[in-house]
Design a protein around this motif. Sequence first.
Motif, mmCIF file in Angstrom:
data_model
loop_
_atom_site.group_PDB
_atom_site.id
_atom_site.type_symbol
_atom_site.label_atom_id
_atom_site.label_comp_id
_atom_site.label_asym_id
_atom_site.label_seq_id
_atom_site.Cartn_x
_atom_site.Cartn_y
_atom_site.Cartn_z
ATOM 1 N N LEU A 74 0.835 -1.206 0.000
ATOM 2 C CA LEU A 74 0.000 0.000 0.000
ATOM 3 C C LEU A 74 0.867 1.253 0.000
ATOM 4 N N ILE A 75 1.935 1.243 0.815
ATOM 5 C CA ILE A 75 2.822 2.402 0.911
ATOM 6 C C ILE A 75 3.474 2.699 -0.439
ATOM 7 N N ILE A 76 3.858 1.653 -1.154
ATOM 8 C CA ILE A 76 4.516 1.832 -2.447
ATOM 9 C C ILE A 76 3.495 1.982 -3.577
ATOM 10 N N GLY A 77 2.448 1.179 -3.543
ATOM 11 C CA GLY A 77 1.520 1.093 -4.666
ATOM 12 C C GLY A 77 0.636 2.305 -4.871
ATOM 13 N N PHE A 78 0.085 2.858 -3.804
ATOM 14 C CA PHE A 78 -0.844 3.971 -3.978
ATOM 15 C C PHE A 78 -0.169 5.238 -4.514
ATOM 16 N N PRO A 79 1.026 5.610 -4.045
ATOM 17 C CA PRO A 79 1.686 6.757 -4.686
ATOM 18 C C PRO A 79 2.026 6.497 -6.159
ATOM 19 N N ILE A 80 2.413 5.268 -6.505
ATOM 20 C CA ILE A 80 2.674 4.954 -7.914
ATOM 21 C C ILE A 80 1.388 5.063 -8.720
ATOM 22 N N LEU A 81 0.304 4.523 -8.177
ATOM 23 C CA LEU A 81 -0.986 4.610 -8.854
ATOM 24 C C LEU A 81 -1.421 6.067 -9.021
ATOM 25 N N ALA A 82 -1.204 6.876 -7.990
ATOM 26 C CA ALA A 82 -1.540 8.298 -8.085
ATOM 27 C C ALA A 82 -0.676 8.993 -9.137
ATOM 28 N N ALA A 83 0.601 8.619 -9.220
ATOM 29 C CA ALA A 83 1.481 9.220 -10.228
ATOM 30 C C ALA A 83 1.020 8.849 -11.638
ATOM 31 N N VAL A 84 0.595 7.614 -11.819
ATOM 32 C CA VAL A 84 0.100 7.194 -13.139
ATOM 33 C C VAL A 84 -1.159 7.968 -13.498
ATOM 34 N N PHE A 85 -2.086 8.097 -12.553
ATOM 35 C CA PHE A 85 -3.310 8.859 -12.826
ATOM 36 C C PHE A 85 -3.010 10.336 -13.065
ATOM 37 N N THR A 86 -2.028 10.869 -12.350
ATOM 38 C CA THR A 86 -1.628 12.263 -12.572
ATOM 39 C C THR A 86 -1.073 12.434 -13.977
ATOM 40 N N LEU A 87 -0.208 11.510 -14.383
ATOM 41 C CA LEU A 87 0.366 11.575 -15.728
ATOM 42 C C LEU A 87 -0.714 11.444 -16.802
ATOM 43 N N LEU A 88 -1.644 10.516 -16.607
ATOM 44 C CA LEU A 88 -2.734 10.357 -17.572
ATOM 45 C C LEU A 88 -3.619 11.603 -17.625
ATOM 46 N N GLY A 89 -3.888 12.181 -16.470
ATOM 47 C CA GLY A 89 -4.681 13.416 -16.440
ATOM 48 C C GLY A 89 -3.957 14.567 -17.111
ATOM 49 N N TRP A 90 -2.638 14.641 -16.918
ATOM 50 C CA TRP A 90 -1.855 15.700 -17.550
ATOM 51 C C TRP A 90 -1.833 15.542 -19.061
ATOM 52 N N VAL A 91 -1.695 14.291 -19.534
ATOM 53 C CA VAL A 91 -1.675 14.045 -20.971
ATOM 54 C C VAL A 91 -3.037 14.354 -21.587
ATOM 55 N N LYS A 92 -4.097 14.005 -20.892
ATOM 56 C CA LYS A 92 -5.436 14.177 -21.452
ATOM 57 C C LYS A 92 -5.922 15.625 -21.403
ATOM 58 N N THR A 93 -5.738 16.289 -20.257
ATOM 59 C CA THR A 93 -6.331 17.623 -20.089
ATOM 60 C C THR A 93 -5.307 18.724 -19.835
ATOM 61 N N HIS A 94 -4.033 18.401 -19.734
ATOM 62 C CA HIS A 94 -2.969 19.356 -19.408
ATOM 63 C C HIS A 94 -3.213 20.022 -18.061
ATOM 64 N N ALA A 95 -3.831 19.266 -17.160
ATOM 65 C CA ALA A 95 -4.044 19.732 -15.795
ATOM 66 C C ALA A 95 -3.889 18.546 -14.853
ATOM 67 N N ILE A 96 -3.396 18.816 -13.675
ATOM 68 C CA ILE A 96 -3.224 17.753 -12.684
ATOM 69 C C ILE A 96 -4.545 17.547 -11.959
ATOM 70 N N PRO A 97 -5.065 16.313 -11.910
ATOM 71 C CA PRO A 97 -6.308 16.073 -11.171
ATOM 72 C C PRO A 97 -6.105 16.376 -9.680
ATOM 73 N N THR A 98 -7.104 16.951 -9.074
ATOM 74 C CA THR A 98 -6.978 17.363 -7.671
ATOM 75 C C THR A 98 -7.069 16.198 -6.698
ATOM 76 N N TRP A 99 -7.600 15.087 -7.136
ATOM 77 C CA TRP A 99 -7.797 13.963 -6.223
ATOM 78 C C TRP A 99 -6.601 13.028 -6.158
ATOM 79 N N THR A 100 -5.652 13.127 -7.060
ATOM 80 C CA THR A 100 -4.539 12.175 -7.051
ATOM 81 C C THR A 100 -3.599 12.332 -5.846
ATOM 82 N N PRO A 101 -3.306 13.548 -5.368
ATOM 83 C CA PRO A 101 -2.497 13.616 -4.140
ATOM 84 C C PRO A 101 -3.210 12.996 -2.946
ATOM 85 N N TRP A 102 -4.536 13.146 -2.923
ATOM 86 C CA TRP A 102 -5.303 12.530 -1.842
ATOM 87 C C TRP A 102 -5.223 11.007 -1.916
ATOM 88 N N LEU A 103 -5.282 10.464 -3.123
ATOM 89 C CA LEU A 103 -5.161 9.028 -3.303
ATOM 90 C C LEU A 103 -3.824 8.531 -2.768
#
Length: 145
Positions: free
Chosen positions: A24-53
Amino acid sequence: MINPFKDTNWNPDTAVRRSFAKSLIIGFPILAAVFTLLGWVKTHAIPTWTPWLAAIGAGLGIIFWLIPQIAKPFYLVWYFAACCIGIVVSNLLIAAFFYLVITPFGLVMRAFGRDPMDRRWDKSKTTYWRDAERVTDPQRYWRQF
């Protein structure tokens, strides 16, 4: 049918619970980074919920690592959900492979009249037995494959 329920440890000891906490300690930040990258590629904005994840997942992981006794219910729920998803996905993949690869291959072979098992009915034959070729070299027994 593939059944991941029988391979899962449903009575985890402290070491397994701590390992779950580390994932959990390793996986959730990696998952959040992937979602952040996907959000950045799609909308050129960082999703607000990924740091919370990342924070909630890593925070729960740290708590479960420090106090592994409270991790068991979360471990069981997590692995139950993962097993349910695993059954559905693995069986869908097997069915898709069969119907998208094996079945067309067989239909093409049938369309061209190819029958590698020689299953056609022949009334003139007295038997369908085929003799196997004899091995004359005894060294062959040491090289079976």
